[in-house]
Structures are given as structure tokens and as C-alpha cells.
Design an enzyme around this catalytic site. Structure first.
Site, PDB file in Angstrom:
ATOM      1  N   HIS A   1       0.800  -1.220   0.000  1.00  0.00           N
ATOM      2  CA  HIS A   1       0.000   0.000   0.000  1.00  0.00           C
ATOM      3  C   HIS A   1       0.840   1.280   0.000  1.00  0.00           C
ATOM      4  O   HIS A   1       0.294   2.379  -0.035  1.00  0.00           O
ATOM      5  CB  HIS A   1      -0.927  -0.016   1.228  1.00  0.00           C
ATOM      6  CG  HIS A   1      -2.146   0.827   1.097  1.00  0.00           C
ATOM      7  ND1 HIS A   1      -2.364   1.949   1.869  1.00  0.00           N
ATOM      8  CD2 HIS A   1      -3.227   0.718   0.280  1.00  0.00           C
ATOM      9  CE1 HIS A   1      -3.532   2.486   1.544  1.00  0.00           C
ATOM     10  NE2 HIS A   1      -4.071   1.770   0.583  1.00  0.00           N
TER      11      HIS A   1
ATOM     12  N   LYS B   1       2.937   4.408  -1.232  1.00  0.00           N
ATOM     13  CA  LYS B   1       2.892   5.207  -2.459  1.00  0.00           C
ATOM     14  C   LYS B   1       4.023   6.221  -2.444  1.00  0.00           C
ATOM     15  O   LYS B   1       3.976   7.219  -1.723  1.00  0.00           O
ATOM     16  CB  LYS B   1       1.550   5.960  -2.573  1.00  0.00           C
ATOM     17  CG  LYS B   1       0.344   5.067  -2.922  1.00  0.00           C
ATOM     18  CD  LYS B   1      -0.175   4.362  -1.711  1.00  0.00           C
ATOM     19  CE  LYS B   1      -1.359   3.468  -2.017  1.00  0.00           C
ATOM     20  NZ  LYS B   1      -2.612   4.143  -1.822  1.00  0.00           N
TER      21      LYS B   1
ATOM     22  N   ASP C   1      15.034  10.823 -10.523  1.00  0.00           N
ATOM     23  CA  ASP C   1      16.326  11.436 -10.235  1.00  0.00           C
ATOM     24  C   ASP C   1      16.383  11.832  -8.761  1.00  0.00           C
ATOM     25  O   ASP C   1      16.464  10.967  -7.925  1.00  0.00           O
ATOM     26  CB  ASP C   1      16.582  12.603 -11.179  1.00  0.00           C
ATOM     27  CG  ASP C   1      16.720  12.131 -12.637  1.00  0.00           C
ATOM     28  OD1 ASP C   1      16.994  10.941 -12.840  1.00  0.00           O
ATOM     29  OD2 ASP C   1      16.528  12.953 -13.553  1.00  0.00           O
TER      30      ASP C   1
END
Length: 598
Positions: free
Chosen positions: A233, A235, A240
Site C-alpha cells: 500500500h 505510495k 532522479d
């Protein structure tokens, strides 16, 4: 704290070896020998030579390896002491405790931007990918099968930059779940297969599967409900040296009409190095997606990618490969916890090197929560935050403030804003809200703003389940005398977010001075829904962030106001309305323990 077993230390050291070290790993068929690499401190051009499967470069401003030697970690360098801008000494103690238990990073407020809409999120993400030169890192629950624009942007970036590497980690069940739409790819995994077929030496896709669903249950639980035993879960989206931490996935609604939170670090190589290494660590416990496995791969460690019959001629050889022959794919919990613990400890021990930066006005601490693995950093850290809020506010209630001459009106009081799109608060958090003397302002999703509103099958009952949990929470407030008192601004103000045609997915916590009400000085942001499920089943990453930056504090205050603009107050009458009736079946499911899966 007990020292992790030797095998865990070895595994962590293999994954996070410093510059000029050879990375030693098991070598499944598709992997090639890892190469010697250099940090970007010695290679400013960014053309770091990476191993095939373990991109672990550290381009931090301090030029430090993620795992410093014990001698360097124990030196007493001249460092800043992270501070939380609040007058009460309990917050100084909190900052010291966090630095003693978690990795700590510094930044300037003008290096951090908060986004306010799904459209901004999508635009930023595509722009970041288009200017990628060295690395793209994506961690999400899933990528929507309709997101061809996103995948095409990644493909074009790989075409433009021969040295660019892409790493993607998603949830196993969500990424392999077959779509009913004949217009798009059958699943997220199928959507990504062309990238692997063309850029297999520079693009990796990993699928993490919760070890909790196993044995007989694994065989009988229907496909749509298998994620009820835990998901990947976290995120985070990095390109870069840029990083976005959010609660949003990569799918159509998250780019258009699903409200969430998003924090963008415009340049933070050390944070991205941390996230890259963390991703590689979790890849040890994830399936590797391949368009065509080599014959030498053992059939015992290979799973055919579920595909519809009509597409078998195109995807028949696509497979998922388990990378660790010595670890069972359903029994890696102890091994993963020990390795994660060692990983966090080593980054924590390198805090002094990162605290030398003198232009910092913002500090943040990454927290990993993976209940299925026994990692409970969020639970511990937020428990300390809630305790600190309680201590500070009790002082404000018992001492007269020179500024106001009124009890409870002093500068040491704290007000807390909290929101979750899935309002099934974890029991410890719920207890902290109900029992605290501090004012809390809570925003939950209304039933119509719940992402499952109008769903088919049993999932249609999910909004009813949240209504039941929210009504019980309201009853607790009433029984404790903690309902909102508008005149004194005390108690718990419960509100619900609803916007026509939108769903609500925002989650987080903000701490602000209570009187006079000021801009937030601390926030909790990331993937956690603050729910029982997030704490016990899902694998989450969030940040605790403290700032004295006026611009960032204003932005945090505007973020709260923006969410509050579409919220209305809940009262005792709310639960009497016809649209809040909870069916008998929903009550039964909650009574059977489904609450922990919501």
C-alpha cells in the site's frame, strides 16, 4: 532492543552495501552479475554504474553511504538538534525520541511543495518522468489498466536515456487482477509487459504479495476479496532527485476526481536513495514479472501470469518469478522484519551525518508499518505524538497563560486535525482522540464519497460498514462528553466530506497551536489510512514532518482549509436519517471481524 539474527544483518548489508562494494545476491536466471558502483559524490554526471537488480546509489548531499560504518556513526560530529516548533518541552523530548528511534532527514521549506488536486498530481508526475535522466522509482497499490499515457511516458523516457533505470513495485493481487474491459490490457501486469520485453535490462517490475493469505484460505478466497488479507500500500514516486509521497494510486480517478494528499520534495537525493534502497529490500520478498523466463528457472519458483484465454497466444509465457529459493513465498515474515529492522537502524545511525546541514527548517521521519511482518513504527511513533499532545494540552488547561490570562488559552495548547477516507480508526488512535483533552477536528468521507459507494456484490456493503463504525465512534464521544463545543472550541468536531461526483481518499494528521489558532507545525502524511487494516494488514510508508518554515506552514494550513471547505458537521440526527440505515448483513459482517479488513 534485541539484535536481529545474523542472516538478517547479512541480507541487509548485501542490499545496502556502500560505495566500492560488490553486491552479492542470489542469482535467479534472469539476473546478471551485479556491477561495482560509485556514489554520485565521485561521479557528478549521474552516470552511476548499477548492478542489474540492485540500484542502490546514494547521491545524498552529504555523500554518505546509507549504511555508515559503526565508527563513523559513533563519532560526535557537530550537528543540529532537530526541533519541533512548539513551546512545550514535551515536543523537544518528542523530537529527541523520534531521532533516537527513526531515520531523520532535513530540508528547507522552499524545497517542499504541497499539491491540492488530482490534476496537479498527474501533471507533475508526467513532467517528472519526461525529464528523467537516471532513475524512475514507482511504488503504488496498482496502475490502472487505462493509464496508457503514463506507461507511454515511461517508454519514451527509456528510449531517450540509455542510462535510465526504472523500478516499479506494486501489489501482487491488484496488479494481476483481470479487468472486464476489452478496451485495455487485461491487467496492470499485462500493461507493463511491453516495457519489460523491450527494456528488460533497465526496467524491473516487482509484485509484493502479503504472506498472510496462505494454506486453505488461499485456495478458497475469491479473487476480488484476496486483498482483504493485506496489500502493498506504500505510495512513493521518485525521479532522479525528486520525490512525491502520497496516498494516491496511479489510476483514472486518482488523476481526476478522487481527493487525496500529495507532498513534493523538489530536490532530495538522500530521501530518494532511502526509498530506492527500501524498494530493493522489499524486492527480496516480491515476485519478479517477466515476459519470458529462461528455461533454467525452477518451476517451483515460477507462477504463470493469469491471462484471459483470448490473449494466451500473446502472453502465454509471461510469468512471475520468486527470487529467493531459500525463503518460502508465504513464510518470509520473520526474515523480512529482521532485515527491515536492520535497514532502519542503519539509516538511523547515520542521522548525525544528515543533521550537519545548517540551512534546514524542516525535519521529517519516515515510518514503516507492516503489521503482517511485525513492523509497527507508525503505531509507536503516533502513540508518542498523541501522548505529547495530551501532555502539552494538560499543561495549558492547568496553567494560566501570561498572554491571555485564561486557562486553556495559552500558547502551549495544541489542536489536532485528522482525516481518513476510510474511517475505521485503529483502536489506539480512537482511544487517543476520545480520551485527550485537546480539541480534535476530524473529517471522514460521507457514504457517497466512499470509493465503494454503488459497488456490486458484497463490496456495496463497505460504506454501510463505515457508517456503522462512525456511528459507534460518535456514541463514544457522547458517552465521554467529548462532542464539539463551538463556543469554547473544545471536544471533537466530526465532519464528513462530500463533493458532487468526487470520492474522498485523503488521510493524515496536522498539529497546530490551539489558541490563537495558527498554521500547522507538524503533519503526518503518506499511505496509511490510520485504520485497523492499515495498522495490521497493509504495508505502509508515511512521514512525520515538523516545520518552522512560514511558507510551508501556510501551505499546510491551506490544505486543511481546502479539505474542510467541502465538509459538513455530523450530529446525533445524522444517524437517524434514512440514508444511514445499516443493513443486517453489514452488521453481521462487522460483528464477524470484517472491521479489521475495512
Amino acid at each position: 532492543m534485541a539484535r536481529p539474527p545474523a542472516f538478517a544483518l547479512r541480507a541487509c548489508q548485501e542490499i545496502t552495501a556502500g560505495p566500492s562494494r560488490i553486491v552479492r545476491q542470489p542469482t535467479p536466471a534472469k539476473w546478471i552479475r551485479a556491477k561495482r558502483f560509485k556514489s554520485t559524490e565521485t561521479n557528478p554526471s549521474g552516470t552511476t554504474s548499477y548492478g542489474k537488480r540492485y540500484d542502490i546509489s546514494d547521491s545524498s548531499a552529504a555523500g554518505q553511504s546509507p549504511l555508515p560504518s559503526p565508527s563513523s556513526a559513533s563519532k560526535p560530529p557537530s550537528t543540529l538538534v532537530p526541533s519541533i516548533p512548539h513551546a512545550h518541552p514535551a515536543f523537544t523530548e518528542l523530537a529527541n525520541t523520534l531521532c533516537g528511534t527513526l531515520p531523520c532527514f532535513g530540508a528547507r521549506g522552499d524545497e517542499i511543495h504541497l499539491l491540492s488536486s488530482p490534476e496537479e498530481f498527474k501533471t507533475l508526475l508526467l513532467d517528472m518522468i519526461k525529464r528523467a535522466k537516471r532513475r524512475i522509482l514507482i511504488s503504488s497499490l496498482y496502475i490502472g489498466v487505462e493509464e496508457t499515457e503514463l506507461v507511454e511516458a515511461i517508454r519514451e523516457a527509456l528510449e531517450r536515456r540509455p542510462q535510465l533505470r526504472v523500478t516499479i513495485i506494486l501489489d501482487y493481487h491488484r496488479a494481476t487482477r483481470l479487468s472486464n474491459s476489452g478496451k485495455y490490457a487485461p491487467s496492470t501486469a499485462h500493461l507493463l509487459l511491453p516495457l519489460l520485453a523491450k527494456f528488460g535490462d533497465r526496467c524491473d517490475v516487482w509484485l509484493f504479495r502479503s504472506p498472510k493469505l496462505r494454506g486453505l484460505l488461499e485456495k478458497i478466497v475469491p479473487e476480488r476479496y484476496d486483498e482483504g488479507w493485506g496489500t502493498w500500500h506504500g505510495k512513493w514516486y521518485g525521479v532522479d532527485d525528486e520525490v512525491v509521497i502520497s496516498g494516491a494510486n496511479l489510476a483514472g480517478s486518482y488523476f481526476t476526481n478522487r481527493q487525496d494528499r500529495y507532498i513534493h520534495f523538489t530536490s532530495h537525493p538522500s530521501l530518494l536513495s532511502y526509498l530506492t534502497t527500501l524498494t530493493r529490500l522489499f524486492s527480496h520478498y516480491s515476485y519478479y514479472l517477466t515476459a519470458s523466463p529462461l528455461p533454467s528457472v525452477s518451476r517451483n519458483h515460477l507462477v504463470s501470469l493469469p491471462s484471459p484465454p483470448s490473449s494466451l497466444q500473446f502472453f502465454g509465457s509471461a510469468s512471475l518469478v520468486w527470487p529467493q529459493p531459500s525463503i518460502h513465498p508465504r513464510g518470509f515474515g520473520r526474515h523480512a522484519k529482521a532485515t527491515l529492522t536492520a535497514f532502519q537502524r542503519n539509516w538511523r545511525e547515520s542521522n548525525p551525518s544528515r543533521l550537519r546541514r545548517v540551512d534546514v527548517d524542516t525535519w521529517f521521519w519516515p515510518v514503516i508499518q507492516a503489521g503482517v511482518l511485525g513492523m509497527k513504527e507508525e503505531e509507536t511513533a503516533l502513540g508518542r505524538v498523541f501522548d505529547t499532545v495530551k501532555t502539552a494540552h494538560q499543561t495549558a488547561l492547568t496553567e494560566e497563560s501570561p498572554a491571555s490570562n485564561e486557562k486553556g488559552k495559552g500558547k502551549e495548547g495544541v489542536a489536532v486535525d485528522l482525516t481518513s477516507g476510510y474511517f475505521g480508526l485503529y483502536k489506539a488512535y480512537k482511544r487517543a482522540v476520545v480520551e485527550s483533552p485537546a480539541p480534535f477536528r476530524l473529517i471522514a468521507a460521507s457514504p457517497k464519497a466512499n470509493g465503494f459507494y454503488g459497488s456490486a456484490g458484497l463490496s456495496r456493503l463497505i460504506p454501510e460498514g463505515y457508517t456503522l463504525l462512525e456511528s459507534r465512534f460518535w456514541a463514544d464521544l457522547v458517552s465521554r462528553g467529548r462532542t464539539w463545543q463551538a463556543i469554547t472550541s473544545r471536544g471533537v468536531r466530526l465532519r464528513e466530506w462530500e463533493k458532487e461526483g468526487w470520492t474522498y481518499h485523503a488521510k493524515g494528521i496536522w498539529l497546530s497551536p490551539a489558541e490563537p489558532i495558527g498554521h500547522p507545525f507538524m503533519t503526518f502524511i503518506g499511505s496509511s489510512n490510520l485504520s485497523t487494516r492499515s495498522l495490521q494488514l497493509d504495508t505502509e510508508l508515511s512521514l512525520l514532518l515538523s516545520t518552522s518554515s512560514p511558507s510551508l506552514r501556510r501551505a499546510l494550513g491551506n490544505e486543511v482549509k481546502s479539505l474542510d471547505k467541502h465538509a459538513t458537521d455530523v450530529s446525533g440526527e445524522t444517524w437517524q436519517s434514512e440514508d444511514r440505515r445499516v443493513s443486517f448483513l453489514a452488521k453481521v459482517l462487522v460483528a464477524l471481524g470484517v472491521e479489521g479488513m475495512l
